[in-house]
Design a protein around this motif. Structure first.
Motif, short mmCIF file in Angstrom:
data_model
loop_
_atom_site.label_atom_id
_atom_site.label_comp_id
_atom_site.label_asym_id
_atom_site.label_seq_id
_atom_site.Cartn_x
_atom_site.Cartn_y
_atom_site.Cartn_z
N ASP A 257 0.83 -1.21 0.00
CA ASP A 257 0.00 0.00 0.00
C ASP A 257 0.86 1.26 0.00
N MET A 258 1.99 1.24 0.69
CA MET A 258 2.89 2.39 0.65
C MET A 258 3.40 2.62 -0.77
N ASP A 270 9.06 6.81 -6.90
CA ASP A 270 9.51 5.51 -7.39
C ASP A 270 9.87 4.55 -6.27
N LEU A 271 9.32 4.77 -5.06
CA LEU A 271 9.51 3.82 -3.96
C LEU A 271 9.07 2.43 -4.41
N ILE A 435 0.73 12.18 2.19
CA ILE A 435 0.23 10.89 1.71
C ILE A 435 -0.06 10.00 2.92
N LEU A 436 -1.34 9.72 3.15
CA LEU A 436 -1.78 8.92 4.30
C LEU A 436 -2.01 7.48 3.83
N VAL A 437 -1.35 6.54 4.51
CA VAL A 437 -1.44 5.13 4.17
C VAL A 437 -1.76 4.33 5.42
N ARG A 438 -2.87 3.63 5.43
CA ARG A 438 -3.23 2.77 6.57
C ARG A 438 -3.13 3.50 7.91
N GLY A 439 -3.51 4.77 7.90
CA GLY A 439 -3.59 5.54 9.14
C GLY A 439 -2.36 6.32 9.51
#
Length: 588
Positions: A257-258, A270-271, A435-439
């Motif tokens: 998800d990140m 490009d992570l 950028i919010l990912v999984r909280g």
């Protein structure tokens, strides 16, 4: 060691219990209208020096302090407390730090009298190129660079904390996440500071659907002060990390998800999964040097904090700072001139040591520092300082251009076993990349690289973007020793101004004999090799005209420090928290 598996209880009980047991606690203050503008220098709470005998813990947020202190009360170590507080900061102070960012920490092992440092700095993705922040040969604007997938580095704080816990943790890993999981599930009240920062960044947050859905209401407005904010997504993420370990963050669904969030951003980065899976925290030898009768230790590169603080103090050592009043024109003049010299070298030489040779020994050589101090005149400012040449490297390097923004948080801990931790942790700018990912929020730390890879003469900049490289930082967790014994630990957030904040606090205690709270509360001043900066709304502004008479270009501006500090004496522990934020010290 007997594991303590008691569930963590409601945090309000922590203070109540501490009071009943006679603990010295930093009093919570009633927030006033001034606190709704927490980034202003005048927005100060009333802070008092805190005394304790056994253990002490301090952060910039009361809920984080309470979570960490609860671990100490359960028999945990200083690193246990730091981990619990970092998990809580991810929830309650997301604008400053979190598991999507990085950290530098110093750990002192009381039993072995050993000091270690841990580098959890983010790294550039394997596909990163030196022209990352250029568009048609020109640097991207601040907002374009920061609020993008391009700015996201591989997060490192969890790996650093895992490494330290494996060596010095006393409580089970899962126990450390219980406070944050509980509060994320039940919700916490939006503080005046969080509300203000959401308001200040609401346009950028609106442009990120996940962040907007969490930080803003259905009408797109910031949640009001006191609103109960739940973060069930973060509760799930922390539960997975607690149960399955840090690897579950760097592999599998969370990692996927990140990567997806960064690569699918309108301005994509490009992570990759390989970047996350291959991340390694680094244990480094601390950087130490003398100041008066003390030994000051800090982080080595890629943080510039330890080196630059040591240089600044090394230059000041040539002058009788103890004879100048803390807010006198003489104190401000010499401190600012020393800062010019130290920042000039920092901006020129410091980068990731795996990529660039840094003349650390030369920069800290007593002879070199005496040579640099001779450039300071008592009655006139030198203006902009040029970097020195300790190793004849000037012809090979170009000038740095980094965005380097103030945010970040700092934590200090002293446990009942003689262990100490000072840690600075950050997602870089307020709310990081947004950028919010999984909280949790992802960092924008790659903007700490120089936006220009070369200077006007085509010389490569030491701190240019390169694949796998760690960007230069100003984070400066510090420990001071006297006669071989730990005496003081401190550190601060604040972008490139961190170095001045920390150095001034050290001068306050070591030269002027102030207690740690008084030193932290001093009006800020100094130079980052530009204007001489004076803290808005404080008495030090009164010396502005006298400084101008010496040739200083003076700027008066608010400062966003968040210093925490502990002094260790035969009479116990003394702690302080920055009145510019909502910090809390707990002790017994």
């Amino acid at each position: 060691m007997k594991a303590n598996n008691q569930p963590w209880r409601v945090m309000a009980l922590v203070i109540a219990t501490a009071t009943l047991l006679g603990c010295a606690t930093q009093p919570s203050t009633t927030l006033t209208a001034a606190d709704t503008a927490p980034e202003a220098a005048s927005a100060r709470t009333t802070q008092q020096l805190v005394h304790g005998q056994r253990q002490m813990f301090a952060t910039a947020n009361p809920l984080a302090t309470q979570a960490g202190y609860a671990m100490l009360e359960q028999g945990g170590s200083a690193i246990d407390a730091i981990i619990a507080a970092q998990a809580m900061l991810t929830l309650v102070e997301p604008q400053s730090s979190g598991i999507g960012g990085g950290a530098f920490l110093l750990h002192y092992d009381g039993a072995e009298a050993q000091l270690q440092s841990y580098d959890g700095r983010e790294t550039a993705p394997a596909l990163a190129m030196p022209d990352r922040f250029l568009q048609q040969g020109q640097p991207l604007s601040y907002t374009q660079a920061v609020n993008s997938g391009l700015s996201v580095g591989t997060p490192g704080v969890l790996r650093a904390l895992e490494m330290a816990h494996q060596q010095y943790g006393r409580l089970p890993w899962a126990t450390l996440f219980e406070p944050a999981i509980q509060l994320a599930t039940e919700g916490f009240s939006v503080s005046p500071r969080l509300h203000t920062l959401i308001t200040d960044n609401q346009q950028a947050l609106r442009e990120q659907p996940a962040a907007a859905a969490y930080f803003l209401d259905a009408q797109g407005q910031p949640w009001p002060v006191g609103h109960r904010l739940k973060n069930l997504a973060l509760a799930d993420t922390l539960t997975r990390i607690a149960q399955d370990g840090v690897q579950t963050f760097y592999e599998g669904e969370i990692a996927e998800d990140m990567v997806s969030s960064v690569r699918n951003h309108p301005k994509p980065g490009d992570l990759s999964l390989a970047d996350l899976q291959s991340y390694v925290a680094v244990e480094r030898a601390p950087l130490c040097g003398p100041y008066r009768r003390y030994t000051v230790c800090g982080m080595p590169p890629p943080s510039s904090g330890g080196l630059t603080v040591l240089q600044l103090l090394g230059v000041l050592q040539q002058f009788p700072m103890q004879h100048f009043a803390p807010q006198s024109v003489e104190a401000v003049h010499y401190f600012s001139e020393a800062g010019r010299l130290a920042y000039a070298d920092r901006d020129f030489y410091v980068a990731d040591p795996a990529y660039v040779g840094i003349p650390v020994k030369g920069l800290l050589s007593p002879a070199y520092l005496r040579q640099r101090s001779a450039l300071i005149q008592p009655d006139s400012s030198m203006g902009k300082a040029e970097p020195g040449d300790p190793m004849a490297l000037l012809a090979s390097l170009g000038k740095d251009h980094a965005y380097e923004l103030p945010s970040t948080s700092h934590l200090v801990a002293a446990d009942a076993f003689g262990n100490l931790v000072t840690m600075t942790t950050s997602v870089e700018a307020a709310f990081g990349s947004k950028i919010l990912v999984r909280g949790f929020l992802l960092n924008n730390q790659l903007t700490d690289f120089s936006s220009l890879p070369t200077d006007a003469q085509g010389r490569p900049v030491a701190n240019r973007v390169e694949a796998g490289k760690r960007p230069r930082s100003s984070m400066a967790p510090v420990m001071v020793f006297e006669a071989g014994e730990p005496y003081l630990i401190t550190g601060s957030p604040g972008g490139s101004a961190i170095i001045n904040y920390v150095a001034q606090t050290l001068v306050g205690v070591l030269d002027w004999g102030l207690d740690i709270q008084a030193a932290i509360a001093l009006p800020h001043y100094g130079s980052r090799n530009g204007a001489t900066e004076l803290e808005e709304g404080t008495a030090v502004v009164d010396v502005a005209d006298a400084l101008r008479a010496k040739g200083h270009n003076v700027n008066v501006l608010p400062f966003t420090s968040g210093l925490q500090g502990i002094v260790i004496t035969k009479n116990g522990l003394y702690g302080g928290a920055d009145p510019r934020r909502e910090g809390l010290v707990l002790a017994d």
